[in-house]
Structures are given as structure tokens and as C-alpha cells.
Design a protein around this motif. Sequence first.
Motif, PDB file in Angstrom:
ATOM      1  N   GLN A  28       3.912  -0.939   5.492  1.00 20.79           N
ATOM      2  CA  GLN A  28       3.646  -2.128   6.295  1.00 20.79           C
ATOM      3  C   GLN A  28       2.521  -2.949   5.671  1.00 20.79           C
ATOM      4  O   GLN A  28       1.392  -2.970   6.145  1.00 20.79           O
ATOM      5  CB  GLN A  28       3.292  -1.711   7.734  1.00 20.79           C
ATOM      6  N   GLN A  30       1.871  -6.882   3.805  1.00 22.88           N
ATOM      7  CA  GLN A  30       2.388  -8.214   3.523  1.00 22.88           C
ATOM      8  C   GLN A  30       1.687  -8.774   2.294  1.00 22.88           C
ATOM      9  O   GLN A  30       0.464  -8.871   2.251  1.00 22.88           O
ATOM     10  CB  GLN A  30       2.141  -9.143   4.723  1.00 22.88           C
ATOM     11  N   SER A  33       4.615 -13.994   0.821  1.00 20.79           N
ATOM     12  CA  SER A  33       5.852 -14.081   1.598  1.00 20.79           C
ATOM     13  C   SER A  33       6.663 -12.795   1.571  1.00 20.79           C
ATOM     14  O   SER A  33       7.716 -12.698   2.211  1.00 20.79           O
ATOM     15  CB  SER A  33       6.714 -15.230   1.060  1.00 20.79           C
ATOM     16  N   ASN A  35       7.343  -9.010   2.478  1.00 24.51           N
ATOM     17  CA  ASN A  35       7.039  -7.910   3.392  1.00 24.51           C
ATOM     18  C   ASN A  35       7.462  -6.608   2.710  1.00 24.51           C
ATOM     19  O   ASN A  35       8.648  -6.352   2.535  1.00 24.51           O
ATOM     20  CB  ASN A  35       7.786  -8.090   4.714  1.00 24.51           C
ATOM     21  N   GLY A 181      12.406  -7.917  -0.962  1.00 21.55           N
ATOM     22  CA  GLY A 181      11.480  -8.768  -0.236  1.00 21.55           C
ATOM     23  C   GLY A 181      11.598 -10.240  -0.526  1.00 21.55           C
ATOM     24  O   GLY A 181      11.026 -11.060   0.187  1.00 21.55           O
TER      25      GLY A 181
END
Length: 228
Positions: A28, A30, A33, A35, A181
Motif C-alpha cells: 500500500q 502510492q 499516479s 498505486n 500501475g
Amino acid sequence: MLARFVAAVAAMVVVVAASNILVLFPLQVQLGSVNLADLLTWGAFTFPFAFLVTDLTNRYDGPRNARLVVLVGFLVGLGLSFYLSYRPLPWNAEGGPATTQRIALASAAAFLTGQLLDIAVFSRLRAAKAWFLPPLAGSLFGSLIDTAIFFTVAFAPALVGIDLLFGLADGSLAFPAPWLGVGPEVPLWISLASGDFLVKFLAALLLLAPYRALMGRIMPLPPLGARA
């Protein structure tokens, strides 16, 4: 030699058990842009150490003992995985809990196939002049087949029958996510598999450093024909 064997088996069990748990947790994080939860699980960072254990055992004691470490580590790790499999998953396709017998089966199949392929490739290239070629090639080929088997069996919707066999909810990860991603949308399990292999590829390169550091302490093996 016995102490070294026990240490190798213990290390293998720890790696397998940790990876079975951590593969259930997306990363988890970021990055702009991107993830990383659509790309990686924490298990991608732990499992490559299994190849380091296998390759060092292969170099120290030959392919026969390396296979024994893999098989014993597999049996103990499989038992531990099934024990842990009765704990709930933190997430699934519906956002609710599921159990992980399917994960344990996928891990077992992938682990055995990947590790035994690594041993075979390492042994074939043992006489190569470039010291890094046997561990690097073995790890890459082993990682590729390990990733393909694990994510297909564990999360591909085509194998939902494994969940049904245990009377479980569908644990497949077929819902869409950006590939790596940033790319077009693909099933999440494909994106996770792609990211997993990329991490294993980088790990195979980075783990050459500890492998090289330990090479100076390794006694030369007898000629390849003298070993199984």
C-alpha cells in the motif's frame, strides 16, 4: 555439515511461511499516479531468498543436498501453510474474508517446480567461467516458472474450482487494475504476477552480492560427474 543442512532447511521454512503470509498483503504505497497495491505484494520481497538458500546449498554440498533441503523445507512449510490457511485473508474480490487453502496449494506447486528448476539450471552451468551465471540464470528461470504457477493457481478465475472444493468463497483476483500501475486495465492477478516477477528479477541481481561474498568461504566441489 548437519548443522549447515539444518540451518538451510530452517531458512527455507521461514522464507516459505513468510512469503505465504505476505503475498496476501498488497504493498500500500502510492508513487505519483502509480498505486503499488496494483503491482506488488510484500511476498515478492521475501521469496527470492529461497533461491539464495538453494544456490548456496548447491554450491556447498551439491544438487543432491540442495534437492533435499528443498523437499524437507517444502514438507515443513506446507504443513505450516495449511495450519495458517485457516486464518482469514485480509481482502478478496468481494472485499470480505476468505481462507487460504488455495494459496497454500499454489505456493506448494510453485515452490517445488521453481526450486527444482533452479537446481537443474545451476548444476548445468556450474562449470561456467562467469561466477554469476549459475545463480543468476537459475534464479531467473526458477522465478519465472514460480510466479506463473503461483498466481495462476492462487488467483486466476479459471481455477476457482479449488476454492469450491474446500467449500470456500471465490478467492480469485479477476477484477480490473492498471497493468503495472500505469498500463491498460487487466485482471489484478496478472498485474500482481507481472510486478512480482519484476521484483524477483531485481532481487536476483541484488542477491548476487551476498552470494559472491560467501563464495570465498566455500570449498570447491568435486567434479560434476561425481555428484548426482
